[in-house]
Design an enzyme around this catalytic site. Structure first.
Site, PDB file in Angstrom:
ATOM      1  N   GLY A   7      -5.417  17.824  -3.030  1.00  0.00           N
ATOM      2  CA  GLY A   7      -4.120  18.734  -3.113  1.00  0.00           C
ATOM      3  C   GLY A   7      -3.408  17.800  -2.879  1.00  0.00           C
ATOM      4  N   GLY A   9       0.593  17.899  -2.711  1.00  0.00           N
ATOM      5  CA  GLY A   9       2.035  18.261  -3.442  1.00  0.00           C
ATOM      6  C   GLY A   9       2.333  17.939  -1.867  1.00  0.00           C
ATOM      7  NE  ARG A  10       6.379  22.059  -1.652  1.00  0.00           N
ATOM      8  CZ  ARG A  10       7.661  22.968  -1.371  1.00  0.00           C
ATOM      9  NH1 ARG A  10       8.486  23.476  -1.737  1.00  0.00           N
ATOM     10  NH2 ARG A  10       6.763  24.167  -1.612  1.00  0.00           N
ATOM     11  CB  SER A 112       3.074  23.647  11.644  1.00  0.00           C
ATOM     12  OG  SER A 112       4.945  23.748  11.734  1.00  0.00           O
ATOM     13  CE  LYS A 164       1.609  26.269  10.688  1.00  0.00           C
ATOM     14  NZ  LYS A 164       1.743  27.074   9.569  1.00  0.00           N
ATOM     15  CD  GLU A 171       7.865  28.998  10.233  1.00  0.00           C
ATOM     16  OE1 GLU A 171       8.299  29.306   8.875  1.00  0.00           O
ATOM     17  OE2 GLU A 171       7.524  28.359  11.020  1.00  0.00           O
TER      18      GLU A 171
END
Length: 314
Positions: A7, A9-10, A112, A164, A171
């Site tokens: 993976g 991605g970002r 995170s 998490k 959050e």
């Protein structure tokens, strides 16, 4: 160490880059051919690593289970898989059991840090056996921020993703409180510069935070947030946090309210609030605001002699 990153991605791509900068060897794989991947299949990724192999999964939730199943058939005794996505903690034990049938270890690791992790480091919350976590410690040390904080071995398999999940629930609440405060500043006729008020809170206040910093950055690009739709998705962790609170009989009023506020943001119109307006009109004669822009006349007290309606008793 050598690590396979599934993976890119970002998050995954930046994590791979941070590890490489720390001197680790990373073999990257992604289903997309234009992601800078090093290999074009999971099998090729496994073949490129030296046993005992470590493979980190950083894929969307919908693809985690399938990826684990494929790796179970490719890896061998002594290898370890890390699920770093936002998976539901209750799924971790069955995935660990599947891998264990092939002698493969499993670590769940909540991550995170978002797109800023490459520069600032990632907060890591791990679950798994002490031996498997220790095997991966050089990777964790490279990914986490400098200093003592930013990493925790929270407990056995599932504890990392559970931690998490709670983190993301908190959050939700923090973001909602900041957002509501900003809305109140914006609604006030007294405050002339709500954007600057939020900016001023970033230093010297008890609510200074990275979230305030990020909101202030948003004002730089879009003063007053005029270009943003009032629609906020939830990625699942808030719902799971509320479910876990119910299971453990723990009141989490703030987190629950923040989750429901996101649901409210997706309504083009609120059927519930229509019902509230209708009831206020019926029991108290309060005016009703209609779609055509008109406002009804306040309803008067029923004139029928001897009426014993709910509106009379009210």
């Amino acid at each position: 160490m050598e690590l396979g990153m599934v993976g890119l991605g970002r998050m995954g791509a930046n994590m791979a880059e941070r590890l490489r900068r720390a001197g680790h060897t990373v073999v990257g794989y992604d289903v997309g051919p234009d992601t800078g991947r090093d290999v074009d299949s999971l099998a090729a990724l496994v073949d490129a690593l030296t046993p005992p192999r470590a493979v980190w999964i950083m894929v969307p939730l919908a693809y985690v289970g399938d990826t684990v199943e494929q790796l179970a058939g490719l890896l061998g005794s002594g290898d370890v898989v890390v699920d770093g996505g936002n998976s539901k903690w209750s799924d971790d034990k069955k995935r660990a059991a599947l891998l264990a049938e092939h002698g493969v270890g499993f670590v769940d690791c909540g991550v995170s840090g978002g797109i800023w992790g490459l520069q600032n480091g990632y907060a890591l919350m791990c679950g798994g056996s002490p031996g498997h976590v220790a095997l991966l410690q050089p990777i964790f040390d490279a990914l986490k921020p400098e200093g003592d904080a930013g990493f925790v071995h929270a407990g056995p398999v599932g504890a990392g993703h559970f931690t998490k999940m709670v983190h993301n629930g908190i959050e939700y609440g923090m973001m909602q409180a900041i957002a509501e405060g900003y809305e109140l500043l914006s609604a006030s006729k007294l405050v002339e510069n709500p954007d600057d008020c939020v900016r001023s809170w970033r230093k010297g206040t008890v609510i200074k935070s990275w979230l305030l910093d990020l909101l202030a950055r948003s004002f730089d690009d879009d003063p007053g947030l005029a270009q943003i739709e009032d629609y906020a998705e939830d990625s699942g962790e808030g719902r799971w946090t509320v479910e876990a609170a119910i299971d453990n009989a723990v009141p989490i009023s703030t987190i629950s309210a923040a989750l429901f506020a996101r649901f409210a943001s997706r309504q083009h119109e609120s059927t519930a609030m229509k019902a509230v307006a209708a009831m206020r009109n019926q029991f108290g004669g309060h005016a009703v605001h209609r779609r055509d822009g008109t406002v009804s006349e306040p309803m008067r007290r029923p004139e029928a002699a001897g009426a014993d309606s709910p509106s009379d008793r009210a």
